[in-house]
Motif scaffolding. Sequence first.
Motif, PDB file in Angstrom:
ATOM      1  N   VAL A  32      36.214  39.580  30.946  1.00 21.81           N
ATOM      2  CA  VAL A  32      37.000  40.377  31.881  1.00 21.81           C
ATOM      3  C   VAL A  32      38.333  39.672  32.086  1.00 21.81           C
ATOM      4  O   VAL A  32      38.388  38.597  32.679  1.00 21.81           O
ATOM      5  N   PRO A  33      39.438  40.264  31.591  1.00 23.60           N
ATOM      6  CA  PRO A  33      40.749  39.636  31.764  1.00 23.60           C
ATOM      7  C   PRO A  33      41.287  39.803  33.184  1.00 23.60           C
ATOM      8  O   PRO A  33      41.010  40.795  33.851  1.00 23.60           O
ATOM      9  N   ILE A  34      42.058  38.808  33.612  1.00 22.67           N
ATOM     10  CA  ILE A  34      42.688  38.829  34.931  1.00 22.67           C
ATOM     11  C   ILE A  34      44.182  38.571  34.732  1.00 22.67           C
ATOM     12  O   ILE A  34      44.565  37.692  33.969  1.00 22.67           O
ATOM     13  N   ASP A  35      45.008  39.314  35.425  1.00 17.58           N
ATOM     14  CA  ASP A  35      46.440  39.026  35.450  1.00 17.58           C
ATOM     15  C   ASP A  35      46.677  38.200  36.715  1.00 17.58           C
ATOM     16  O   ASP A  35      46.724  38.740  37.820  1.00 17.58           O
ATOM     17  N   PHE A  36      46.806  36.892  36.544  1.00 15.18           N
ATOM     18  CA  PHE A  36      46.924  36.006  37.698  1.00 15.18           C
ATOM     19  C   PHE A  36      48.284  36.125  38.396  1.00 15.18           C
ATOM     20  O   PHE A  36      48.388  35.834  39.571  1.00 15.18           O
ATOM     21  N   ARG A  37      49.310  36.559  37.668  1.00 14.24           N
ATOM     22  CA  ARG A  37      50.622  36.735  38.306  1.00 14.24           C
ATOM     23  C   ARG A  37      50.598  37.912  39.270  1.00 14.24           C
ATOM     24  O   ARG A  37      51.107  37.832  40.374  1.00 14.24           O
ATOM     25  N   GLU A  38      50.004  39.011  38.823  1.00 10.55           N
ATOM     26  CA  GLU A  38      49.924  40.201  39.670  1.00 10.55           C
ATOM     27  C   GLU A  38      48.667  40.198  40.539  1.00 10.55           C
ATOM     28  O   GLU A  38      48.471  41.114  41.335  1.00 10.55           O
ATOM     29  N   LYS A  39      47.801  39.198  40.332  1.00 14.24           N
ATOM     30  CA  LYS A  39      46.540  39.066  41.074  1.00 14.24           C
ATOM     31  C   LYS A  39      45.723  40.352  40.968  1.00 14.24           C
ATOM     32  O   LYS A  39      45.367  40.980  41.962  1.00 14.24           O
ATOM     33  N   ARG A  40      45.428  40.722  39.700  1.00 14.93           N
ATOM     34  CA  ARG A  40      44.739  41.982  39.449  1.00 14.93           C
ATOM     35  C   ARG A  40      43.735  41.811  38.310  1.00 14.93           C
ATOM     36  O   ARG A  40      44.018  41.186  37.294  1.00 14.93           O
ATOM     37  N   VAL A  41      42.552  42.412  38.502  1.00 12.70           N
ATOM     38  CA  VAL A  41      41.531  42.436  37.449  1.00 12.70           C
ATOM     39  C   VAL A  41      41.879  43.586  36.518  1.00 12.70           C
ATOM     40  O   VAL A  41      42.099  44.707  36.960  1.00 12.70           O
ATOM     41  N   LYS A  42      41.929  43.305  35.232  1.00 13.55           N
ATOM     42  CA  LYS A  42      42.262  44.344  34.243  1.00 13.55           C
ATOM     43  C   LYS A  42      40.980  45.068  33.842  1.00 13.55           C
ATOM     44  O   LYS A  42      40.413  44.834  32.786  1.00 13.55           O
ATOM     45  N   TYR A  52      38.023  37.175  43.126  1.00 14.27           N
ATOM     46  CA  TYR A  52      37.850  38.221  42.129  1.00 14.27           C
ATOM     47  C   TYR A  52      36.384  38.577  41.834  1.00 14.27           C
ATOM     48  O   TYR A  52      36.138  39.525  41.103  1.00 14.27           O
ATOM     49  N   LYS A  53      35.452  37.862  42.378  1.00 15.40           N
ATOM     50  CA  LYS A  53      34.049  37.976  41.981  1.00 15.40           C
ATOM     51  C   LYS A  53      33.509  39.410  42.017  1.00 15.40           C
ATOM     52  O   LYS A  53      32.987  39.906  41.020  1.00 15.40           O
ATOM     53  N   GLU A  54      33.621  40.074  43.140  1.00 12.67           N
ATOM     54  CA  GLU A  54      33.049  41.417  43.285  1.00 12.67           C
ATOM     55  C   GLU A  54      33.686  42.411  42.315  1.00 12.67           C
ATOM     56  O   GLU A  54      33.008  43.230  41.704  1.00 12.67           O
ATOM     57  N   GLU A  55      35.000  42.322  42.165  1.00 12.34           N
ATOM     58  CA  GLU A  55      35.711  43.248  41.284  1.00 12.34           C
ATOM     59  C   GLU A  55      35.361  42.990  39.814  1.00 12.34           C
ATOM     60  O   GLU A  55      35.233  43.932  39.026  1.00 12.34           O
ATOM     61  N   VAL A  56      35.185  41.716  39.450  1.00 11.54           N
ATOM     62  CA  VAL A  56      34.806  41.368  38.072  1.00 11.54           C
ATOM     63  C   VAL A  56      33.400  41.878  37.770  1.00 11.54           C
ATOM     64  O   VAL A  56      33.150  42.459  36.704  1.00 11.54           O
ATOM     65  N   ILE A  57      32.486  41.699  38.697  1.00 11.12           N
ATOM     66  CA  ILE A  57      31.110  42.175  38.506  1.00 11.12           C
ATOM     67  C   ILE A  57      31.092  43.696  38.363  1.00 11.12           C
ATOM     68  O   ILE A  57      30.442  44.237  37.473  1.00 11.12           O
ATOM     69  N   LYS A  58      31.814  44.389  39.223  1.00 13.06           N
ATOM     70  CA  LYS A  58      31.870  45.856  39.154  1.00 13.06           C
ATOM     71  C   LYS A  58      32.486  46.315  37.828  1.00 13.06           C
ATOM     72  O   LYS A  58      31.973  47.238  37.189  1.00 13.06           O
ATOM     73  N   ALA A  59      33.557  45.671  37.400  1.00  9.82           N
ATOM     74  CA  ALA A  59      34.206  46.046  36.134  1.00  9.82           C
ATOM     75  C   ALA A  59      33.256  45.843  34.955  1.00  9.82           C
ATOM     76  O   ALA A  59      33.198  46.679  34.045  1.00  9.82           O
ATOM     77  N   THR A  60      32.492  44.771  34.984  1.00  6.02           N
ATOM     78  CA  THR A  60      31.538  44.502  33.905  1.00  6.02           C
ATOM     79  C   THR A  60      30.431  45.548  33.886  1.00  6.02           C
ATOM     80  O   THR A  60      30.095  46.093  32.834  1.00  6.02           O
ATOM     81  N   LYS A  61      29.863  45.828  35.045  1.00  5.46           N
ATOM     82  CA  LYS A  61      28.790  46.825  35.129  1.00  5.46           C
ATOM     83  C   LYS A  61      29.282  48.197  34.678  1.00  5.46           C
ATOM     84  O   LYS A  61      28.582  48.898  33.937  1.00  5.46           O
ATOM     85  N   ASP A  62      30.468  48.571  35.107  1.00  2.96           N
ATOM     86  CA  ASP A  62      31.024  49.872  34.713  1.00  2.96           C
ATOM     87  C   ASP A  62      31.250  49.944  33.210  1.00  2.96           C
ATOM     88  O   ASP A  62      30.952  50.959  32.575  1.00  2.96           O
TER      89      ASP A  62
END
Length: 145
Positions: A121-131, A71-81
């Motif tokens: 940054v919340p993550i839905d671990f069941r759906e494997k998706r960054v919120k 999730y690293k890249e997606e979490v970083i992008k979500a935070t920056k955005d």
Amino acid sequence: MIGKRIMLLCLAPILFLGGCLNLLSNDSPQTENEDGVKDRPSDFYESVLTYTGDGYFLPYGGKAEKAEDQYKEEVIKATKDYIKKEYKTDIEVHNLVGNQGGYTVFFESKGRLHFYSTAIVPIDFREKRVKTESVWTLEGEVEKG
């Protein structure tokens, strides 16, 4: 009996001061780095101005810590955005720390307005998706920075 009391009264301050003298000595193992700045031993507190979140952990963050690479890249992008949209500020992410429902992201602002803060940054671990729509910061923390 009186002799023992006198000896105890004479010996007590010596033992007390002997223990305190260790605190006054400046024999802490400090070394200089290539910039000429003395490095402190690892058991000292870190300065707020240089702390990047390394070594920080949260309870129940194990699941997120194990999946950090995923999730690293997606979490970083979500935070920056999120910070760009809400505060119109560019940031540099320093560290991701797993928490119970996702990641706590340590970041530093770029530019004239300089501060350090965190975002969640919340993550839905069941759906494997960054919120990405649910990123948030603690109320007033960014503004204080």
